[in-house]
Design a protein around this motif. Structure first.
Motif, PDB file in Angstrom:
ATOM      1  N   LEU A  71      58.476  57.818  10.842  1.00 30.13           N
ATOM      2  CA  LEU A  71      59.318  57.695  11.893  1.00 30.13           C
ATOM      3  C   LEU A  71      58.495  57.132  13.154  1.00 30.13           C
ATOM      4  CD1 LEU A  71      61.065  61.237  11.417  1.00 30.13           C
ATOM      5  CD2 LEU A  71      62.023  59.011  11.036  1.00 30.13           C
ATOM      6  N   ASP A  73      57.556  54.196  13.008  1.00 26.59           N
ATOM      7  CA  ASP A  73      57.652  52.526  12.597  1.00 26.59           C
ATOM      8  C   ASP A  73      56.580  51.888  12.028  1.00 26.59           C
ATOM      9  OD1 ASP A  73      58.818  50.118  12.658  1.00 26.59           O
ATOM     10  OD2 ASP A  73      58.377  49.799  14.775  1.00 26.59           O
ATOM     11  N   TYR A 122      62.387  52.643   9.302  1.00 24.58           N
ATOM     12  CA  TYR A 122      62.929  53.102  10.831  1.00 24.58           C
ATOM     13  C   TYR A 122      62.113  52.082  11.784  1.00 24.58           C
ATOM     14  CZ  TYR A 122      63.812  55.999  14.623  1.00 24.58           C
ATOM     15  OH  TYR A 122      64.294  56.761  15.738  1.00 24.58           O
ATOM     16  N   LYS A 124      61.472  52.213  15.634  1.00 20.76           N
ATOM     17  CA  LYS A 124      61.538  53.117  16.571  1.00 20.76           C
ATOM     18  C   LYS A 124      61.923  52.573  18.035  1.00 20.76           C
ATOM     19  CE  LYS A 124      57.985  56.200  18.974  1.00 20.76           C
ATOM     20  NZ  LYS A 124      56.672  56.623  18.932  1.00 20.76           N
ATOM     21  N   ARG A 128      66.881  52.927  15.156  1.00 18.50           N
ATOM     22  CA  ARG A 128      67.718  52.998  14.180  1.00 18.50           C
ATOM     23  C   ARG A 128      66.944  52.769  12.937  1.00 18.50           C
ATOM     24  NH1 ARG A 128      68.380  46.444  14.882  1.00 18.50           N
ATOM     25  NH2 ARG A 128      67.147  46.014  13.201  1.00 18.50           N
ATOM     26  N   LEU A 129      67.502  53.365  11.782  1.00 18.47           N
ATOM     27  CA  LEU A 129      67.151  53.345  10.341  1.00 18.47           C
ATOM     28  C   LEU A 129      67.930  52.074   9.661  1.00 18.47           C
ATOM     29  CD1 LEU A 129      65.608  55.026   8.323  1.00 18.47           C
ATOM     30  CD2 LEU A 129      67.805  56.001   7.742  1.00 18.47           C
ATOM     31  N   ASP A 153      70.467  56.233  15.715  1.00 19.76           N
ATOM     32  CA  ASP A 153      70.047  57.749  15.996  1.00 19.76           C
ATOM     33  C   ASP A 153      71.350  58.587  16.508  1.00 19.76           C
ATOM     34  OD1 ASP A 153      67.533  57.097  15.248  1.00 19.76           O
ATOM     35  OD2 ASP A 153      66.553  57.081  17.411  1.00 19.76           O
TER      36      ASP A 153
END
Length: 162
Positions: A71, A73, A122, A124, A128-129, A153
């Motif tokens: 999470l 990045d 992901y 950061k 967005r994923l 998100d």
């Protein structure tokens, strides 16, 4: 009376033996760990793009074992469909010539790439994923011209083909 007991016992054993067919995600140690990426195997993956994306996003958001640096990045996560070359326990069949049995047919080494169904990353800074759909999930339709799906998100998901 005895026939009824045998029938009931048989039905009970059948129900117990059927197991759970719901999709599940398992961490996998079958790939070299020095890549810096994470690998998971999905047992009984959903058939639809939306089902797969929902399963992955739910797992990443709710699993306490999701790597914290993912999470941040730092890495990607690869998802494979469970198969003989991607077993849940990570024990791939041996295929080197010195590991072959003398009496049984030779074991053929298979690449796991054919079992890859998604890769996620992901971002950061963009919050967005991104899900890169692979294999049977790589479909195109009027709503999608590629197999890259963004999950933001705020919960918004790009349109999918199903």
């Amino acid at each position: 009376m005895k026939g009824i007991k045998v029938t009931c016992l048989g039905a009970l054993l059948l129900l117990i033996g059927c197991g759970d067919d719901s999709p599940s995600i398992h961490k996998w140690q079958g790939v070299a760990e020095d890549t810096g990426n994470y690998v998971y195997v999905i047992r009984n993956p959903p058939k639809t793009q939306s089902g797969l994306v929902s399963l992955i996003v739910s797992y990443i958001k709710n699993d306490p074992d999701t790597p914290s640096d993912f999470l941040e990045d730092e890495h990607s996560i690869f998802f494979y469909k469970e198969s003989s070359v991607t077993p849940i326990n990570g024990e791939r069949p041996k295929a080197s010539w010195w590991e072959q049995p003398f009496t049984d047919p030779a074991i053929k080494y298979k690449e796991i790439d054919a079992q890859e169904i998604a890769t996620i990353r992901y971002f950061k800074d963009k919050k967005r994923l991104t899900v890169f759909l692979q294999g049977e999930y790589r479909r195109h339709c009027s709503m999608r011209t590629d197999s890259i799906v963004d999950v933001y998100d705020n919960g918004k998901i790009d349109p999918l083909c199903d």
